[in-house]
Design a protein around this motif. Structure first.
Motif, PDB file in Angstrom:
ATOM      1  N   MET A   1       0.836  -1.202   0.000  1.00  0.00           N
ATOM      2  CA  MET A   1       0.000   0.000   0.000  1.00  0.00           C
ATOM      3  C   MET A   1       0.871   1.253   0.000  1.00  0.00           C
ATOM      4  O   MET A   1       2.001   1.227   0.482  1.00  0.00           O
ATOM      5  N   SER A   2       0.363   2.354  -0.532  1.00  0.00           N
ATOM      6  CA  SER A   2       1.127   3.597  -0.550  1.00  0.00           C
ATOM      7  C   SER A   2       1.106   4.248   0.812  1.00  0.00           C
ATOM      8  O   SER A   2       0.138   4.134   1.562  1.00  0.00           O
ATOM      9  N   MET A   3       2.172   4.932   1.136  1.00  0.00           N
ATOM     10  CA  MET A   3       2.284   5.599   2.430  1.00  0.00           C
ATOM     11  C   MET A   3       1.408   6.854   2.448  1.00  0.00           C
ATOM     12  O   MET A   3       1.385   7.628   1.492  1.00  0.00           O
ATOM     13  N   THR A   4       0.698   7.052   3.554  1.00  0.00           N
ATOM     14  CA  THR A   4      -0.181   8.206   3.713  1.00  0.00           C
ATOM     15  C   THR A   4       0.298   9.054   4.878  1.00  0.00           C
ATOM     16  O   THR A   4       0.640   8.523   5.943  1.00  0.00           O
ATOM     17  N   ILE A   5       0.327  10.369   4.684  1.00  0.00           N
ATOM     18  CA  ILE A   5       0.642  11.307   5.763  1.00  0.00           C
ATOM     19  C   ILE A   5      -0.668  11.943   6.192  1.00  0.00           C
ATOM     20  O   ILE A   5      -1.389  12.510   5.364  1.00  0.00           O
ATOM     21  N   GLN A   6      -1.004  11.849   7.467  1.00  0.00           N
ATOM     22  CA  GLN A   6      -2.298  12.345   7.927  1.00  0.00           C
ATOM     23  C   GLN A   6      -2.230  12.720   9.398  1.00  0.00           C
ATOM     24  O   GLN A   6      -1.209  12.538  10.060  1.00  0.00           O
ATOM     25  N   LYS A   7      -3.351  13.241   9.910  1.00  0.00           N
ATOM     26  CA  LYS A   7      -3.440  13.552  11.325  1.00  0.00           C
ATOM     27  C   LYS A   7      -3.560  12.263  12.142  1.00  0.00           C
ATOM     28  O   LYS A   7      -4.125  11.262  11.687  1.00  0.00           O
ATOM     29  N   TYR A   8      -3.043  12.338  13.340  1.00  0.00           N
ATOM     30  CA  TYR A   8      -3.125  11.230  14.283  1.00  0.00           C
ATOM     31  C   TYR A   8      -4.586  10.945  14.649  1.00  0.00           C
ATOM     32  O   TYR A   8      -5.407  11.854  14.765  1.00  0.00           O
ATOM     33  N   GLU A   9      -4.913   9.660  14.823  1.00  0.00           N
ATOM     34  CA  GLU A   9      -6.224   9.235  15.304  1.00  0.00           C
ATOM     35  C   GLU A   9      -6.024   8.329  16.519  1.00  0.00           C
ATOM     36  O   GLU A   9      -4.988   7.661  16.657  1.00  0.00           O
ATOM     37  N   GLN A  94      12.988   6.872   3.434  1.00  0.00           N
ATOM     38  CA  GLN A  94      11.915   7.141   2.476  1.00  0.00           C
ATOM     39  C   GLN A  94      11.398   8.576   2.560  1.00  0.00           C
ATOM     40  O   GLN A  94      10.321   8.880   2.081  1.00  0.00           O
ATOM     41  N   ARG A  95      12.140   9.437   3.227  1.00  0.00           N
ATOM     42  CA  ARG A  95      11.813  10.861   3.378  1.00  0.00           C
ATOM     43  C   ARG A  95      10.485  11.070   4.114  1.00  0.00           C
ATOM     44  O   ARG A  95       9.799  12.071   3.909  1.00  0.00           O
ATOM     45  N   LEU A  96      10.124  10.138   4.990  1.00  0.00           N
ATOM     46  CA  LEU A  96       8.879  10.284   5.739  1.00  0.00           C
ATOM     47  C   LEU A  96       8.935  11.471   6.685  1.00  0.00           C
ATOM     48  O   LEU A  96       7.936  12.168   6.880  1.00  0.00           O
ATOM     49  N   PHE A  97      10.087  11.688   7.306  1.00  0.00           N
ATOM     50  CA  PHE A  97      10.220  12.809   8.237  1.00  0.00           C
ATOM     51  C   PHE A  97       9.957  14.126   7.513  1.00  0.00           C
ATOM     52  O   PHE A  97       9.194  14.978   7.992  1.00  0.00           O
ATOM     53  N   ALA A  98      10.557  14.313   6.344  1.00  0.00           N
ATOM     54  CA  ALA A  98      10.355  15.542   5.567  1.00  0.00           C
ATOM     55  C   ALA A  98       8.891  15.690   5.163  1.00  0.00           C
ATOM     56  O   ALA A  98       8.327  16.789   5.211  1.00  0.00           O
ATOM     57  N   SER A 124      18.617  14.929  12.977  1.00  0.00           N
ATOM     58  CA  SER A 124      17.502  15.539  12.240  1.00  0.00           C
ATOM     59  C   SER A 124      17.764  16.987  11.830  1.00  0.00           C
ATOM     60  O   SER A 124      16.973  17.568  11.077  1.00  0.00           O
ATOM     61  N   TYR A 125      18.851  17.573  12.301  1.00  0.00           N
ATOM     62  CA  TYR A 125      19.128  18.997  12.041  1.00  0.00           C
ATOM     63  C   TYR A 125      19.105  19.321  10.537  1.00  0.00           C
ATOM     64  O   TYR A 125      18.439  20.270  10.104  1.00  0.00           O
ATOM     65  N   ASN A 126      19.826  18.563   9.739  1.00  0.00           N
ATOM     66  CA  ASN A 126      19.910  18.869   8.302  1.00  0.00           C
ATOM     67  C   ASN A 126      18.558  18.759   7.605  1.00  0.00           C
ATOM     68  O   ASN A 126      18.277  19.492   6.654  1.00  0.00           O
ATOM     69  N   SER A 127      17.717  17.852   8.089  1.00  0.00           N
ATOM     70  CA  SER A 127      16.383  17.720   7.484  1.00  0.00           C
ATOM     71  C   SER A 127      15.569  18.980   7.694  1.00  0.00           C
ATOM     72  O   SER A 127      14.842  19.429   6.799  1.00  0.00           O
ATOM     73  N   PHE A 128      15.685  19.576   8.874  1.00  0.00           N
ATOM     74  CA  PHE A 128      14.974  20.825   9.142  1.00  0.00           C
ATOM     75  C   PHE A 128      15.511  21.958   8.261  1.00  0.00           C
ATOM     76  O   PHE A 128      14.732  22.749   7.713  1.00  0.00           O
ATOM     77  N   ILE A 129      16.810  22.037   8.133  1.00  0.00           N
ATOM     78  CA  ILE A 129      17.412  23.109   7.322  1.00  0.00           C
ATOM     79  C   ILE A 129      16.975  22.974   5.861  1.00  0.00           C
ATOM     80  O   ILE A 129      16.632  23.964   5.204  1.00  0.00           O
ATOM     81  N   ARG A 130      16.978  21.750   5.359  1.00  0.00           N
ATOM     82  CA  ARG A 130      16.510  21.535   3.974  1.00  0.00           C
ATOM     83  C   ARG A 130      15.038  21.889   3.841  1.00  0.00           C
ATOM     84  O   ARG A 130      14.572  22.247   2.750  1.00  0.00           O
TER      85      ARG A 130
END
Length: 317
Positions: A1-9, A94-98, A124-130
């Motif tokens: 299945m494809s990854m989904t980004i959503q609000k927490y339930e 998989q760039r989930l954090f971004a 995680s610092y560089n991910s925030f800067i990007r």
């Protein structure tokens, strides 16, 4: 299945708890209580946004932005702190954090704010800067030795607890030229509900001027008894008064207890705080904390020298 980004339930809670247990070894019952106290307290519940990445019914990542009141130019801005970021080991790379960071900018998130702040770890610092966050300064640690020998022969935490009043909820109005996390009784009520540790507060007053300190005791390597100045605020941006306030704190600590040392992490670009550290004999050490910011308020700032951000402003204080 494809990854989904959503609000927490709510059905995701056990998996989120297990995610943190897997990463940090925090007992499930303990983190479940902390999760509830942190996100579902009345101060926070209707404000914060919790974001997840899910693969079908499997939670692959978690990210949150929680309400963290900040005063800028004497005005309360709608500010949030980024924290409790984690991606399941099976889904890293998989760039989930971004993608979770970006979710707040999607229309369906319904999220609005004036300012985002954060204190990222190295990983995680560089991910925030990007992701477009600013890094206007890093908190610089300063230390001052107190009683290295006596601290090993006594219990400074109990000494201070007996001599000083219990930490009470408090409102404190600081100089409007200072930008800092707001000191509100309502915010205290929320934080006191989940914070654990030996905390103290100290106030200094002189000729109508007032200063506020938040402190916490901690042990390092079992024998080093450190007293951390987690926050300092002043009713007036007056250098001599600020120096006398720190002098007053140190004198009161020495009189009441035997800590190995006292420490403080400050914005090193603040001339008032840096002068106070030098005046009181604090020395900088090779230890810093990243500070990052994003949003409309951050976009407008050219000079960050009056941003008084401290260790206690981090959610894990």
């Amino acid at each position: 299945m494809s990854m989904t980004i959503q609000k927490y339930e709510d059905w995701m809670r056990p998996q989120v708890i297990e995610l943190f247990n897997m990463e940090y070894g925090i007992p499930i019952d303990e983190f479940d209580r902390l999760f509830g106290d942190f996100y579902e307290h009345p101060f926070q519940k209707e404000q914060c946004i919790r974001i997840v990445s899910v693969d079908g019914k499997k939670v692959a990542g978690f990210q949150s932005f929680f309400y963290w009141p900040v005063m800028v130019n004497g005005q309360l801005v709608k500010a949030y702190q980024s924290g409790n970021s984690l991606v399941h080991p099976d889904f890293r790379g998989q760039r989930l954090f971004a993608r979770m960071l970006n979710y707040i900018h999607e229309p369906e998130s319904g999220f609005q704010c004036d300012l985002l702040i954060g204190f990222p770890v190295e990983a995680s610092y560089n991910s925030f800067i990007r992701n477009g966050w600013y890094n206007p300064f890093n908190l610089q640690w300063y230390i001052k030795p107190l009683n290295p020998i006596l601290s090993m022969l006594s219990n400074p935490e109990k000494q201070l607890e007996k001599k000083w009043n219990n930490r009470m909820k408090a409102d404190f109005q600081f100089d409007p030229k200072i930008a800092a996390v707001a000191q509100q009784g309502a915010f205290d009520d929320y934080r006191f509900n989940y914070e654990k540790g030996d905390f103290y507060r100290f106030t200094f007053e002189e000729n109508g001027l007032k200063a506020f300190f938040e402190l916490k005791a901690q042990r390092r390597k079992k024998v080093i008894r450190e007293l951390v100045i987690g926050k300092f605020l002043s009713s007036h941006l007056d250098v001599p008064f600020i120096q006398r306030a720190f002098d007053g704190l140190i004198k009161a600590v020495r009189k009441s207890s035997n800590f190995t040392m006292i420490s403080c992490a400050i914005n090193p670009d603040s001339p008032e705080l840096k002068q106070a550290m030098t005046h009181c004999g604090f020395k900088p050490i090779d230890r810093k904390i990243y500070f990052i910011a994003k949003g409309p308020v951050a976009d407008q700032i050219k000079d960050w020298s009056h941003w008084w951000i401290y260790r206690s402003d981090i959610d894990t204080w």
